[in-house]
Design an enzyme around this catalytic site. Structure first.
Site, mmCIF file in Angstrom:
data_model
loop_
_atom_site.group_PDB
_atom_site.id
_atom_site.type_symbol
_atom_site.label_atom_id
_atom_site.label_comp_id
_atom_site.label_asym_id
_atom_site.label_seq_id
_atom_site.Cartn_x
_atom_site.Cartn_y
_atom_site.Cartn_z
ATOM 1 N N ARG A 161 0.861 -1.187 0.000
ATOM 2 C CA ARG A 161 0.000 0.000 0.000
ATOM 3 C C ARG A 161 0.890 1.227 0.000
ATOM 4 N NH1 ARG A 161 -3.405 2.204 5.130
ATOM 5 N NH2 ARG A 161 -1.503 3.413 5.306
ATOM 6 N N TYR A 182 -2.676 11.545 6.565
ATOM 7 C CA TYR A 182 -2.752 10.155 6.963
ATOM 8 C C TYR A 182 -1.641 9.346 6.284
ATOM 9 C CZ TYR A 182 -3.907 5.338 7.182
ATOM 10 O OH TYR A 182 -3.780 3.991 7.380
ATOM 11 N N GLU A 239 -13.209 -0.941 7.516
ATOM 12 C CA GLU A 239 -12.456 -1.054 8.771
ATOM 13 C C GLU A 239 -13.184 -0.422 9.951
ATOM 14 O OE1 GLU A 239 -8.769 0.851 7.566
ATOM 15 O OE2 GLU A 239 -9.256 2.594 8.792
ATOM 16 N N ASP A 289 -5.003 3.919 0.316
ATOM 17 C CA ASP A 289 -6.067 4.226 1.281
ATOM 18 C C ASP A 289 -6.442 5.700 1.154
ATOM 19 O OD1 ASP A 289 -7.763 4.394 3.433
ATOM 20 O OD2 ASP A 289 -6.401 3.445 4.877
ATOM 21 N N GLU A 347 -4.213 -7.125 5.718
ATOM 22 C CA GLU A 347 -3.278 -6.013 5.972
ATOM 23 C C GLU A 347 -2.250 -6.410 7.032
ATOM 24 O OE1 GLU A 347 -5.149 -2.549 7.681
ATOM 25 O OE2 GLU A 347 -3.517 -1.244 7.031
ATOM 26 N N HIS A 363 -8.696 6.970 2.964
ATOM 27 C CA HIS A 363 -9.024 7.272 4.365
ATOM 28 C C HIS A 363 -10.211 8.224 4.518
ATOM 29 C CE1 HIS A 363 -8.069 7.168 8.677
ATOM 30 N NE2 HIS A 363 -7.399 6.075 8.364
ATOM 31 N N GLU A 365 -9.043 2.127 -1.028
ATOM 32 C CA GLU A 365 -9.721 1.810 0.231
ATOM 33 C C GLU A 365 -10.427 3.044 0.781
ATOM 34 O OE1 GLU A 365 -6.888 0.217 2.967
ATOM 35 O OE2 GLU A 365 -7.957 1.012 4.702
ATOM 36 N N TRP A 405 -11.334 12.466 9.134
ATOM 37 C CA TRP A 405 -9.893 12.108 9.199
ATOM 38 C C TRP A 405 -9.657 10.783 8.543
ATOM 39 C CZ3 TRP A 405 -7.128 8.112 11.614
ATOM 40 C CH2 TRP A 405 -5.722 8.229 11.451
ATOM 41 N N ARG A 447 -13.553 -5.038 4.392
ATOM 42 C CA ARG A 447 -12.361 -4.952 5.244
ATOM 43 C C ARG A 447 -12.673 -4.999 6.740
ATOM 44 N NH1 ARG A 447 -9.243 -1.219 5.710
ATOM 45 N NH2 ARG A 447 -7.414 -2.517 5.909
HETATM 46 O O1 KDG Z 1 -7.324 3.253 14.390
HETATM 47 C C1 KDG Z 1 -7.385 3.724 13.075
HETATM 48 C C2 KDG Z 1 -6.379 3.004 12.220
HETATM 49 O O2 KDG Z 1 -6.479 1.621 12.387
HETATM 50 C C3 KDG Z 1 -6.577 3.350 10.764
HETATM 51 O O3 KDG Z 1 -6.377 4.700 10.575
HETATM 52 C C4 KDG Z 1 -5.609 2.541 9.912
HETATM 53 O O4 KDG Z 1 -6.779 3.137 7.918
HETATM 54 C C5 KDG Z 1 -6.047 2.373 8.509
HETATM 55 C C6 KDG Z 1 -5.552 1.191 7.796
HETATM 56 O O5 KDG Z 1 -6.027 0.983 6.689
HETATM 57 O O6 KDG Z 1 -4.705 0.487 8.322
HETATM 58 MG MG MG Z 2 -7.624 2.201 6.200
#
Ligand code: KDG
Ligand code: MG
Length: 402
Positions: free
Chosen positions: A147, A159, A262, A210, A339, A212, A236, A402, A283
């Site tokens: 990634r 991020y 997630e 990601d 992951e 995010h 993602e 975020w 995920r």
């Molecule tokens: O607690 C939040 C994290 O696990 C996250 O920000 C990590 O996005 C993430 C990832 O894909 O690992």
């Molecule tokens: Mg993520």
């Protein structure tokens, strides 16, 4: 066999973790992970004050019945706190059952469906060149899938980008730090990152990214389209996914595969996404989505709609979750990818484990149960320290995802 004790252990070896240890009258015990990043003590209290007293005296072999008791019996269903607590109990009970029957947990889940679990790692850099170098470093270590995240010119922090020279870790000690965000700058930058990676490493490596949760559906559609020439394994969390139908719009515009989940905690967060085939990878994890028992059902449902799994595996999921995830991953047919973000050496010392990495694959090991433990004496040397995930603001000060 009956449950005699359910103990919650909160510790901070490198970062905060909440672990549940369930003990029985026959000396066998099981461990479960209950860590919810930035909200750890809420789950610890839920387990200690509301769940543990109800477990004493129960037969730990009744895994499904105990799951339903905690889910339906609480009246208040779902939510990350509840589902992480249920997951911790569920993992610990599968661990006990494996130990009692002297077999690894994957054997109880239908046996192995593959020889190893393919994982993806993180290549993070302050700029494109640093990320490109990091991709190369991970490929050299044997990872088949990487990634890639990089700093964005004109955006101070984002991020996936490490602050100093150390590894990236999203939670920071103290109260939540504030980050800044600019969607336009991100959208201009991200195709350049992947063009450069493909130029240097060619077509072979599997590449992931990601977003995010930082885009709207139409912005995500544009990013997906712009990334099509670089043939990503997935993008993602393109949008915050409370609005499941938002994915229809993204899907209509791009063939870049989509992964999400997630922050989901039950099938009810994803049923429309799966049933309408709006995503390619789900995920959710065995930790935040109710344990191995619930994830088995999610995977079976997803299998009917060509959706594969891609379990979250960041550092805020302890080695107990990693072990449980590997038993789950290796046993189901529609596994996609797992992951992997390496834990610190302090974390690995507190949680001794038998899983191992070789040539881009993880192996759960053949130890009875989950093959992971907590060293309570060592854990006591790392007391809890408040730490939070960042809060994001747009450049004009507006609070953003975020
Ligand atoms: O607690 C939040 C994290 O696990 C996250 O920000 C990590 O996005 C993430 C990832 O894909 O690992
Ligand atoms: Mg993520």
């Amino acid at each position: 066999m009956i449950i005699t004790k359910a103990k919650v252990i909160v510790c901070s070896p490198g970062r905060n973790f909440v672990t549940l240890k369930i003990e029985t009258d026959q000396g066998i015990y099981g461990v479960g992970d209950a860590t919810l990043n930035g909200r750890e003590l809420a789950v610890a209290s839920y387990l200690e004050d509301h769940v543990a007293p109800c477990l004493i005296g129960r037969d730990p072999s009744h895994i499904e019945d105990i799951w339903q008791y905690l889910y339906k019996g609480a009246y208040w269903r779902r939510g990350p706190v509840t589902m992480s607590a249920i997951a911790a109990v569920d993992m610990a009970l599968w661990d006990i059952k494996g130990k009692a029957l002297n077999t690894p947990v994957y054997n109880l889940l239908g046996g192995r469906s593959r020889t190893g679990v393919m994982v993806y790692s993180h290549a993070n850099g302050k700029d494109i060149e640093q990320t490109v170098d990091e991709v190369g470093r991970h490929l050299e270590m044997g990872y088949k899938a990487v990634r890639a995240q990089s700093g964005i010119p004109g955006v101070s922090t984002t991020y996936g980008v490490p602050k100093g020279s150390g590894k990236y870790e999203p939670a920071e000690k103290g109260l939540p730090p504030e980050h800044a965000w600019n969607t336009e700058k991100y959208m201009r930058h991200v195709p350049k990152l992947f063009q450069r990676i493909r130029d240097v490493y060619g077509d072979e490596p599997l590449l992931l990214h990601d977003c995010h949760h930082r885009l709207t559906p139409i912005e995500a559609a544009r990013v997906g389209k712009d990334l099509e020439p670089y043939r990503l394994f997935w993008i993602e969390d393109p949008v915050p996914a409370e609005l499941q139908e938002g994915f229809r719009l993204i899907r209509e515009h791009t063939t870049t595969p989509l992964a999400v989940g997630e922050v989901f905690n039950s099938i009810w967060d994803a049923h429309e996404l799966i049933r309408e085939q709006l995503i390619d990878y789900i995920r959710m994890t065995v930790l935040h989505a109710g344990g191995i028992s619930h994830m088995k059902k999610v995977a079976s449902f997803a299998e009917m709609y060509h959706v594969r799994t891609g379990s979250h595996g960041a550092t805020d999921l302890s080695p107990v979750t990693m072990a449980a995830a590997l038993h789950f991953d290796i046993s189901i047919n529609n596994f996609g990818i797992q992951e992997h973000m390496p834990h610190t050496s302090e974390t690995d010392e507190v949680f001794p484990h038998y899983y191992s990495f070789e040539g881009g694959y993880f192996y759960p090991g053949d130890t009875p149960g989950l093959g992971v433990d907590i060293d309570e004496e060592k854990a006591a040397g790392y007391p809890y320290e408040p730490a939070y995930l960042p809060v994001n603001r747009k450049e004009d000060g507006t609070i953003y995802n975020w």
